[in-house]
Design an enzyme around this catalytic site. Sequence first.
Site, short mmCIF file in Angstrom:
data_model
loop_
_atom_site.label_atom_id
_atom_site.label_comp_id
_atom_site.label_asym_id
_atom_site.label_seq_id
_atom_site.Cartn_x
_atom_site.Cartn_y
_atom_site.Cartn_z
N LYS A 166 59.63 -9.28 185.65
CA LYS A 166 58.24 -9.45 185.22
C LYS A 166 58.19 -10.34 183.98
CE LYS A 166 55.48 -7.34 182.40
NZ LYS A 166 54.64 -8.44 181.88
N SER A 173 59.48 -6.33 171.95
CA SER A 173 59.32 -5.70 170.64
C SER A 173 60.15 -4.41 170.55
CB SER A 173 57.85 -5.39 170.39
OG SER A 173 57.38 -4.50 171.38
N GLY A 182 60.66 -1.34 173.22
CA GLY A 182 62.06 -1.03 173.52
C GLY A 182 62.37 0.45 173.36
N GLU A 236 67.08 -6.07 174.07
CA GLU A 236 67.17 -7.13 173.05
C GLU A 236 65.82 -7.15 172.35
OE1 GLU A 236 66.54 -10.01 171.09
OE2 GLU A 236 66.72 -11.39 172.80
N CYS A 269 63.12 -14.13 168.01
CA CYS A 269 63.59 -12.82 167.53
C CYS A 269 64.67 -12.97 166.47
CB CYS A 269 64.09 -11.99 168.71
SG CYS A 269 65.16 -12.90 169.81
N GLU A 323 58.73 -7.77 161.23
CA GLU A 323 58.86 -9.02 162.00
C GLU A 323 57.48 -9.65 162.14
OE1 GLU A 323 59.83 -8.73 166.25
OE2 GLU A 323 61.35 -10.26 165.90
P1 NDP Z 1 56.04 -6.60 173.93
O1 NDP Z 1 57.31 -5.93 173.63
O2 NDP Z 1 54.84 -5.77 174.18
O3 NDP Z 1 56.22 -7.53 175.23
C1 NDP Z 1 57.43 -7.91 175.83
C2 NDP Z 1 57.36 -7.74 177.34
O4 NDP Z 1 57.27 -6.35 177.67
C3 NDP Z 1 56.14 -8.36 177.98
O5 NDP Z 1 56.48 -8.83 179.27
C4 NDP Z 1 55.18 -7.20 178.04
O6 NDP Z 1 54.18 -7.38 178.99
C5 NDP Z 1 56.11 -6.09 178.44
N1 NDP Z 1 55.66 -4.75 178.11
C6 NDP Z 1 54.67 -4.35 177.26
N2 NDP Z 1 54.60 -3.01 177.23
C7 NDP Z 1 55.56 -2.54 178.07
C8 NDP Z 1 56.01 -1.23 178.45
N3 NDP Z 1 55.46 -0.12 177.94
N4 NDP Z 1 57.03 -1.13 179.33
C9 NDP Z 1 57.62 -2.22 179.83
N5 NDP Z 1 57.24 -3.48 179.51
C10 NDP Z 1 56.23 -3.65 178.63
O7 NDP Z 1 55.73 -7.65 172.83
P2 NDP Z 1 54.30 -8.30 172.51
O8 NDP Z 1 54.08 -9.41 173.40
O9 NDP Z 1 53.22 -7.25 172.46
O10 NDP Z 1 54.54 -8.79 171.03
C11 NDP Z 1 54.37 -7.88 169.95
C12 NDP Z 1 55.39 -8.14 168.89
O11 NDP Z 1 56.68 -7.92 169.41
C13 NDP Z 1 55.44 -9.57 168.39
O12 NDP Z 1 54.53 -9.80 167.40
C14 NDP Z 1 56.84 -9.68 167.91
O13 NDP Z 1 56.95 -9.20 166.61
C15 NDP Z 1 57.61 -8.79 168.85
N6 NDP Z 1 58.28 -9.52 169.94
C16 NDP Z 1 59.62 -9.66 169.86
C17 NDP Z 1 60.29 -10.36 170.83
C18 NDP Z 1 61.74 -10.55 170.76
O14 NDP Z 1 62.27 -11.37 171.48
N7 NDP Z 1 62.42 -9.81 169.95
C19 NDP Z 1 59.59 -10.99 171.95
C20 NDP Z 1 58.17 -10.73 171.97
C21 NDP Z 1 57.57 -10.03 170.99
P3 NDP Z 1 52.87 -8.24 178.61
O15 NDP Z 1 53.21 -9.16 177.52
O16 NDP Z 1 52.61 -8.94 179.84
O17 NDP Z 1 51.84 -7.25 178.24
#
Ligand code: NDP
Length: 490
Positions: free
Chosen positions: A195, A248, A252, A269, A303, A400
């Site tokens: 996804k 996030s 996680g 990660e 990240c 972050e």
């Molecule tokens: P998320 O962790 O919510 O999103 C990452 C992925 O997980 C997306 O595909 C999201 O779907 C999906 N997701 C969301 N909720 C769930 C769940 N309960 N179970 C399984 N999958 C889920 O990050 P955000 O996009 O909300 O970003 C928020 C913050 O997270 C950012 O501001 C940043 O600080 C951090 N972040 C860190 C990342 C990293 O690589 N370390 C990457 C992205 C964000 P969808 O987006 O489609 O809702």
Amino acid sequence: MAIARRPSTELGERLFEYVAAPEATDHVKIAETYSLFIDGRFVEPHSSRRFATVNPATEETLSEVAEADSNDIDRAVTAAAGAFRSWSRLSGARRARYLFRISRIMQERARELAVLETMDGGKPIKESRDVDVPLAAAHFFYYAGWADKLEWAFPNRRPRPLGVAGQVIPWNFPLLMLAWKIAPALAAGNTVVLKPAETTPLSALAFADICRQADLPPGVVNILTGAGGTGAALLGHPGVRKVAFTGSTEVGKQIQRTTAGSGKHLTLELGGKAANIVFEDAPLDQAVEGIVNGIYFNQGHVCCAGSRLLVQESILEPLLEKLKSRLGTLRVGDPLDKNTDVGAINSRTQLEKIEGLVRSGIEEGAEIYQPECTLPERGFWFRPTIFTNVSQSYRIAREEIFGPVLSVLTFRTPDEAVEKANNTPYGLSAGVWTDKGSRILWMTQRMRAGVVWANTFNRFDPTSPFGGYKESGFGREGGLHGLAAYVELD
Ligand code: NDP
């Protein structure tokens, strides 16, 4: 690149003005709607629901993308489980052929993929063209090489694939994160349901088309678009044997809680708040380039971004002067322009998060610096930002931000540098800038970070494992370690 001269009065300030050099988009066909990729075919979502994916630089809707529900997840996991029976028994050399083919097609379609990634995500075209897409192809190329050598990768251990992998990826490096997840999974004989993030689904859908073009057997790769709920339902599906998540720390942790006791293999990660440490003997101009690359690359949506700059006190002033002057040369704007250094913020939600944290920095007493630059009227933008007078307790030093915002702190001794660098719940990456090899080794032994870059930053290679300590998650992606996450060993 076209370069026009400014009137001579301005020459002292800035020598050249760049004429816009936009990348062509007419070779990229974005469909009005997209379906789900299940069992080798694009199929309508069970709910018939779709959501818009938007270009963050223009706020224009690019396409309407299907939203997968639990019925679709069931279909995709069943297809992946069916395909696993034959894919896992295929000889490694045959699997390698498919992976090599995918890599080649990605290289052939590199321009299209780069433009798509930039339009959907807002990152500068020079980054998607020179970093995201080539690295994604390189990952498939690298893991293709391991597919027929698993016994040598894990000598005397009888490696066996796990089954169906459920993979959820974020929006900051959509195609690259897909490659980090799918390439090792397939090389080891697993099948996948992936996804992509809600705001950046298009490159994963283009990848689905690449799988068809490569004649990958149906069901080996399935792509389900949707939001967080779709991700949660996918990872919770009982048919998924391996969960791989990048995103996030908050999500996680939720995933770790829900997979506990299920017997699923899990790698996470997550976030980071990396220290980029500059000692007084470092080559300053080189360090400034590393700092800029560390935090303003991909608008800071990274990240492992070097978001905390730790500077030895004796060089704070000259370093800041050079850094501020360098910031003035960064070009912020149209991500499709080949001159652009800092593109659009990925979404309005992310922009609001950055703005909120920046406000908190000002309120807590930090001093803000932003270069002058004209931002486009539409779209989501944030100026490259430096905070000085930052205390370790400020939110901008702890949380972050995931945006182009650098917090500057100082230290006097190497011990203090280590202490401050490790004073974070995260542990994904770090950087050390110094002339002394012995100091690099001394520092790397003491820092709790999965990756430590020395006199460079944000360098990635498929052969090199990447992953975190503490709240940055566990498990490694890339290299042999990345393969190990997708096999069971006797
Ligand atoms: P998320 O962790 O919510 O999103 C990452 C992925 O997980 C997306 O595909 C999201 O779907 C999906 N997701 C969301 N909720 C769930 C769940 N309960 N179970 C399984 N999958 C889920 O990050 P955000 O996009 O909300 O970003 C928020 C913050 O997270 C950012 O501001 C940043 O600080 C951090 N972040 C860190 C990342 C990293 O690589 N370390 C990457 C992205 C964000 P969808 O987006 O489609 O809702």
